[in-house]
Design a protein around this motif. Sequence first.
Motif, PDB file in Angstrom:
ATOM      1  N   UNK A 254       0.846  -1.192   0.000  1.00 24.64           N
ATOM      2  CA  UNK A 254       0.000   0.000   0.000  1.00 24.64           C
ATOM      3  C   UNK A 254       0.882   1.245   0.000  1.00 24.64           C
ATOM      4  N   UNK A 255       0.389   2.337  -0.561  1.00 26.83           N
ATOM      5  CA  UNK A 255       1.154   3.585  -0.533  1.00 26.83           C
ATOM      6  C   UNK A 255       1.131   4.212   0.851  1.00 26.83           C
ATOM      7  N   UNK A 256       2.187   4.938   1.184  1.00 25.48           N
ATOM      8  CA  UNK A 256       2.254   5.623   2.469  1.00 25.48           C
ATOM      9  C   UNK A 256       1.458   6.913   2.472  1.00 25.48           C
ATOM     10  N   UNK A 257       1.429   7.561   3.604  1.00 24.36           N
ATOM     11  CA  UNK A 257       0.639   8.775   3.759  1.00 24.36           C
ATOM     12  C   UNK A 257       1.170   9.971   3.002  1.00 24.36           C
ATOM     13  N   UNK A 258       2.437   9.942   2.613  1.00 23.39           N
ATOM     14  CA  UNK A 258       3.028  11.038   1.836  1.00 23.39           C
ATOM     15  C   UNK A 258       3.100  10.719   0.350  1.00 23.39           C
TER      16      UNK A 258
END
Length: 386
Positions: A254-258
Amino acid sequence: MAVNASLGVLLAFSGLLLGACRNNGEPEKKSADCGELPALEYSKNLKVGTLCGEKVAEIRSIVGRDTLVKRFTLGDAPQKVVALSSAQIGYMLRLGLEGRIVGVGEGKYIADSALYARVAAGQVAEVGSGSTISLENLVALQPDLVMSFATGGGHDDYERIEALKLPLMLTSEWQEDGPLAKAEWIKLYGTMFGVDALADSIFEQSKNAYLQVANGGVAGVSPARGGSEQQGASEGEACPRVLVGMSYGGVWYAPGGNSYTARLIKDAGGCYLWAADTGRELQFTLEEIMKVADSADVWVNPGMFGTPEELLAAEPRVKHIKAFKDRRVCQNDGRKGPGGGNDFYESAVAYPAEMLQNLKGCIQKSTNGADSGRTGFDWYHNIFIF
């Protein structure tokens, strides 16, 4: 040369489209002697401007553990271009420069039907990419410019292209953190091909339209660079909680928050489950995902899979994810080319407002997959709507 063990920075200078000498044989003055280029509004990896009276582009690429920074002096507009990434093609199409493309990597990935037809007719050559690239075919085209990219992986082709002494430019729009940062790369193409005013106009229109969508249609409210200041949906609207990614070999990526995706979801009015994370990439076990899956209303970007059946075949346990059971799964493959190429990677980068509107509609409006209309669902669509 590496500056330290974790991050090497290499600054190189390329007279990409100009000869090595000017002014009656006097060596051309390097742009580094003329100061620094100003930062653009959103992009972190691109600078375009004028130094020493010449148009110059500076491009920053993360290559493995190193940072590669190259400056290019932009002279006569290239007439014969080999574009090895989908996004490069997307920017050129938006500016009406498709006639300059003489070579692509693989035609089957082209989404634009007209360009696909030119490739199929042999009017545009296929040269391959990465380990499959044909250096012989590349040289035979005698291009004014080859555009590629660098990942730091074993399939990169740029070092072999550089060895041929062909004019090469690496682009890194795909490493930007926000949709408007990616969209701003159209200015590079505008400067390089002599259509600066058109590129600037397109970007300003795209930016203003994007900000209106991101702020619920309220014009003139500027969000933070690369993403809006809002925490999710517009005032008065529910904020759907969003799960992103898919499991491969028992690992959920999954992609990170940034990340780019996290910011896009935020601007579309969604609340990403890992929005508070400060990284760009995340990995979980499927068991960890199942513990939070019931808190997610919508599932976005489920890997490479475009139908419920494909998802279940790849990982049967996703049937227990609430968003799957509720038939709220948004994928970005709603627009494909004649050969199956996903247009999200080609033209969506050059149409950020339209892309945001697509995702916003899919996250907030597509409730249970029962409605049959697909109006407005171009790149993003609910996979349960046929």
